[in-house]
Design a protein around this motif. Structure first.
Motif, PDB file in Angstrom:
ATOM      1  N   UNK A 351      69.193  15.375  33.591  1.00 19.27           N
ATOM      2  CA  UNK A 351      68.707  15.770  34.923  1.00 19.27           C
ATOM      3  C   UNK A 351      68.038  17.155  34.917  1.00 19.27           C
ATOM      4  N   UNK A 352      68.535  18.069  34.074  1.00 22.79           N
ATOM      5  CA  UNK A 352      67.890  19.387  33.979  1.00 22.79           C
ATOM      6  C   UNK A 352      66.476  19.241  33.399  1.00 22.79           C
ATOM      7  N   UNK A 353      66.347  18.450  32.336  1.00 21.74           N
ATOM      8  CA  UNK A 353      65.014  18.216  31.751  1.00 21.74           C
ATOM      9  C   UNK A 353      64.083  17.596  32.791  1.00 21.74           C
ATOM     10  N   UNK A 354      64.624  16.682  33.590  1.00 15.92           N
ATOM     11  CA  UNK A 354      63.809  16.020  34.618  1.00 15.92           C
ATOM     12  C   UNK A 354      63.382  17.002  35.704  1.00 15.92           C
ATOM     13  N   UNK A 355      64.312  17.871  36.086  1.00 19.76           N
ATOM     14  CA  UNK A 355      63.976  18.842  37.123  1.00 19.76           C
ATOM     15  C   UNK A 355      62.874  19.784  36.634  1.00 19.76           C
ATOM     16  N   UNK A 356      62.998  20.229  35.372  1.00 17.36           N
ATOM     17  CA  UNK A 356      61.954  21.086  34.799  1.00 17.36           C
ATOM     18  C   UNK A 356      60.621  20.356  34.732  1.00 17.36           C
TER      19      UNK A 356
END
Ligand SMILES: [Zn+2]
Length: 430
Positions: A351-356
């Motif tokens: 989810x962090x990679x997606x948010x970035x």
């Protein structure tokens, strides 16, 4: 959490606010590209039935509860009420480096103080600083490091992980690293795809004679990893300061000779012409910060996935990110991964990679979630089993405590994963 040897009991998830199926009925065949990347195949008030570790039916809750098989067998089915939750295919993290011992905290601090990549390497930091500890570590310690990471990833909704060696860089320590990946995978209920990254960087003892090291990778590491079935892929870091295009081609040749598939770190620091590598049919080119217009045109016609890892750009404090818009709008299939590693991207969070990807690469939330699931599966060559919620596929699911999928990319830094299902078995409950 250990792998359950039990046969999965039939499992029915009902009342799902949004069920993201990524059904191939709504898209063209092959990895998702162009406007297909945002086709999520959402079913509202959805249900998914899993039997024998596979998904057997997908639809609305109303239809699932009326199903004659379900009515007859209801007593033996585990039912989970997913009211107020979103369900998606478990994330496929298609690029990670989990086999290391220590975090690189000194590098991190030096970089904050303004040191460059080269200055950090000159001061004994960088990839080479992780080698000693891995070479000295026992297989048991390496296994426990990898297993801990896999468990953390599962708690964040990841059910399939590509795991690379690459912090040993001797024949013995690379095989030991791959052995640790295999052992950890056997203790984890998810799916692990192992990659030999013997060509990560030229180790200090071969500096100035990289060809000698490449020979060891090609003539010893690759054949032995293949013979012992320790890896499905061979990866190479092709860039300035790592391996030249000619050396990288040599590594690919050796991989193909031993029937291993290939993928490569490409275009992270500088541009490399991709055309000479296409004959090896790589599953993925990863990073892709620097890529030419001509190569983008080539990739748009092929199933080789561009795997973007914005966690690395974030952690290095870079202003520039890969140009995801240009790739997607040109028709190149794009995946997202964490690039979990101690030097440049110590995150296990998809989810962090997606948010970035949304905030820094202008991908839409829909594109980000597709890139983290179905296209990750394509990047690993396992899209026939993973990456979407369709009858016949493995029952790998992630349940999030949010009412709609865009929240996954919106609440950055938070973990809303409540439940992970591996091959039909509920294996992680936060
Ligand atoms: Zn990497």
């Amino acid at each position: 959490m250990t792998r359950r040897k039990l046969q999965a009991k039939p499992l029915l998830l009902v009342n799902i606010c949004q069920l993201l199926t990524f059904s191939s009925k709504t898209t063209h065949l092959g990895p998702r590209r162009g406007t297909d990347l945002k086709e999520l195949g959402i079913i509202e008030n959805g249900a998914v039935l899993c039997v024998g570790g596979k998904i057997v039916s997908v639809g609305t809750t109303k239809d699932a509860l009326r199903d004659p098989w379900f009515k007859k067998n209801r007593k033996q089915v585990t039912e989970i009420d997913c009211a107020g939750k979103v369900v998606l295919p478990g994330f496929v993290d298609s690029h990670t480096h989990p086999v290391f011992i220590n975090p690189r905290l000194v590098d991190f601090e030096k970089r904050i103080e303004g040191a460059s990549y080269e200055q950090i390497a000159a001061a004994g930091g960088g990839i080479r600083s992780s080698l000693d500890a891995v070479r000295k570590a026992s297989a048991t310690l390496l296994t426990s490091k990898v297993l801990t990471v896999l468990q953390d990833m599962a708690a964040h909704g990841t059910t399939t992980v590509e795991a690379k060696s690459g912090y040993g860089l001797t024949v013995e320590s690379e095989l030991k690293s791959l052995g640790a990946i295999r052992k950890a995978a056997s203790l984890w209920p998810g799916t692990v795809v192992a990659t030999l990254l013997g060509a990560h960087v030229v180790p200090k003892e071969f500096q100035g004679c990289s060809q000698k090291y490449v020979e060891i990778v090609c003539k010893e590491m690759i054949p032995q990893a293949a013979k012992r079935k320790l890896a499905q892929f061979v990866d190479v870091f092709c860039d300035k300061g790592a391996f030249t295009p000619a050396e990288s081609e040599q590594v690919f040749e050796a991989a193909k000779t031993h029937a291993l598939n290939v993928r490569a770190h490409m275009g992270q620091l500088s541009e490399t012409a991709l055309q000479p590598f296409l004959r090896f049919n790589p599953a993925s080119f990863d990073h892709m910060d620097h890529v030419s217009e001509a190569d983008i045109k080539q990739l748009a016609k092929r199933d080789t996935v561009a795997t973007l890892v914005p966690g690395a750009n974030y952690f290095l404090g870079l202003k520039e990110y890969p140009n995801a818009r240009r790739l997607i709008d040109s028709g190149v299939p794009v995946a997202l991964a964490t690039d979990y590693n101690p030097g440049t991207s110590p995150t296990i969070s998809m989810p962090m990679a997606m948010s970035l990807a949304c905030t820094h690469m202008k991908m839409s939330p829909a594109e980000a979630v597709a890139a983290a699931t179905i296209n990750g599966a394509w990047a690993l060559g396992i899209a026939d089993r993973k990456g979407s919620i369709e009858p016949g596929k493995d029952a790998d699911l992630a349940v999030f405590g949010v009412q709609e999928y865009r929240e996954l990319t919106y609440w950055f830094g938070a973990n809303h994963c409540e439940l992970t299902v591996f091959n039909g078995v509920v294996a992680s409950r936060n």
